[in-house]
Design a protein around this motif. Structure first.
Motif, PDB file in Angstrom:
ATOM      1  N   LEU A   1       0.835  -1.247   0.043  1.00  0.00           N
ATOM      2  CA  LEU A   1      -0.162  -0.130   0.004  1.00  0.00           C
ATOM      3  C   LEU A   1       0.825   1.167   0.081  1.00  0.00           C
ATOM      4  O   LEU A   1       0.523   2.107  -0.810  1.00  0.00           O
ATOM      5  N   ALA A   2       1.918   1.360   0.794  1.00  0.00           N
ATOM      6  CA  ALA A   2       2.751   2.678   0.847  1.00  0.00           C
ATOM      7  C   ALA A   2       3.399   2.776  -0.714  1.00  0.00           C
ATOM      8  O   ALA A   2       3.381   4.116  -0.968  1.00  0.00           O
ATOM      9  N   GLU A   3       3.898   1.907  -1.086  1.00  0.00           N
ATOM     10  CA  GLU A   3       4.369   1.968  -2.499  1.00  0.00           C
ATOM     11  C   GLU A   3       3.313   2.522  -3.439  1.00  0.00           C
ATOM     12  O   GLU A   3       3.710   3.276  -4.312  1.00  0.00           O
ATOM     13  N   ALA A   4       2.116   1.919  -3.316  1.00  0.00           N
ATOM     14  CA  ALA A   4       1.103   2.433  -4.284  1.00  0.00           C
ATOM     15  C   ALA A   4       0.837   3.958  -4.212  1.00  0.00           C
ATOM     16  O   ALA A   4       0.535   4.702  -4.837  1.00  0.00           O
ATOM     17  N   MET A   5       0.927   4.136  -2.810  1.00  0.00           N
ATOM     18  CA  MET A   5       0.479   5.685  -2.351  1.00  0.00           C
ATOM     19  C   MET A   5       1.623   6.648  -2.964  1.00  0.00           C
ATOM     20  O   MET A   5       1.261   7.761  -3.336  1.00  0.00           O
ATOM     21  N   ARG A   6       2.889   6.221  -2.861  1.00  0.00           N
ATOM     22  CA  ARG A   6       4.057   6.867  -3.031  1.00  0.00           C
ATOM     23  C   ARG A   6       3.904   7.194  -4.765  1.00  0.00           C
ATOM     24  O   ARG A   6       4.024   8.232  -5.425  1.00  0.00           O
ATOM     25  N   LEU A   7       3.419   6.121  -5.486  1.00  0.00           N
ATOM     26  CA  LEU A   7       3.503   6.082  -7.030  1.00  0.00           C
ATOM     27  C   LEU A   7       2.416   7.185  -7.333  1.00  0.00           C
ATOM     28  O   LEU A   7       2.472   7.915  -8.289  1.00  0.00           O
ATOM     29  N   LYS A   8       1.167   7.013  -6.568  1.00  0.00           N
ATOM     30  CA  LYS A   8       0.008   7.829  -6.833  1.00  0.00           C
ATOM     31  C   LYS A   8       0.253   9.323  -6.613  1.00  0.00           C
ATOM     32  O   LYS A   8       0.058  10.174  -7.402  1.00  0.00           O
ATOM     33  N   LEU A   9       1.116   9.732  -5.555  1.00  0.00           N
ATOM     34  CA  LEU A   9       1.272  10.935  -5.198  1.00  0.00           C
ATOM     35  C   LEU A   9       2.489  11.571  -6.220  1.00  0.00           C
ATOM     36  O   LEU A   9       2.059  12.772  -6.471  1.00  0.00           O
TER      37      LEU A   9
END
Length: 62
Positions: free
Chosen positions: A13-21
């Motif tokens: 989830l952290a990686e997904a949020m980082r990519l989205k940001l």
């Protein structure tokens, strides 16, 4: 190996949020550069549009 390429890569989830940001920041940066000269400033309106409630004055108070 062909089966792995068909399925999307699983990320936490952290990686997904980082990519989205990161994607969001890139979109905002490109929008700022593209519309900097094209967008004109908005005309300001008066924010005091709500009429005061004068019911007490009309009815004579309590």
């Amino acid at each position: 190996m062909t089966e792995e390429t068909k399925e999307p890569k699983k990320i936490d989830l952290a990686e997904a949020m980082r990519l989205k940001l990161q994607q969001k920041k890139q979109n905002q940066a490109s929008n700022k550069q593209g519309q900097n000269g094209l967008q004109s400033t908005k005309t300001l309106k008066s924010q005091n549009t709500k009429k005061p409630n004068n019911q007490r004055r009309r009815t004579g108070g309590s």
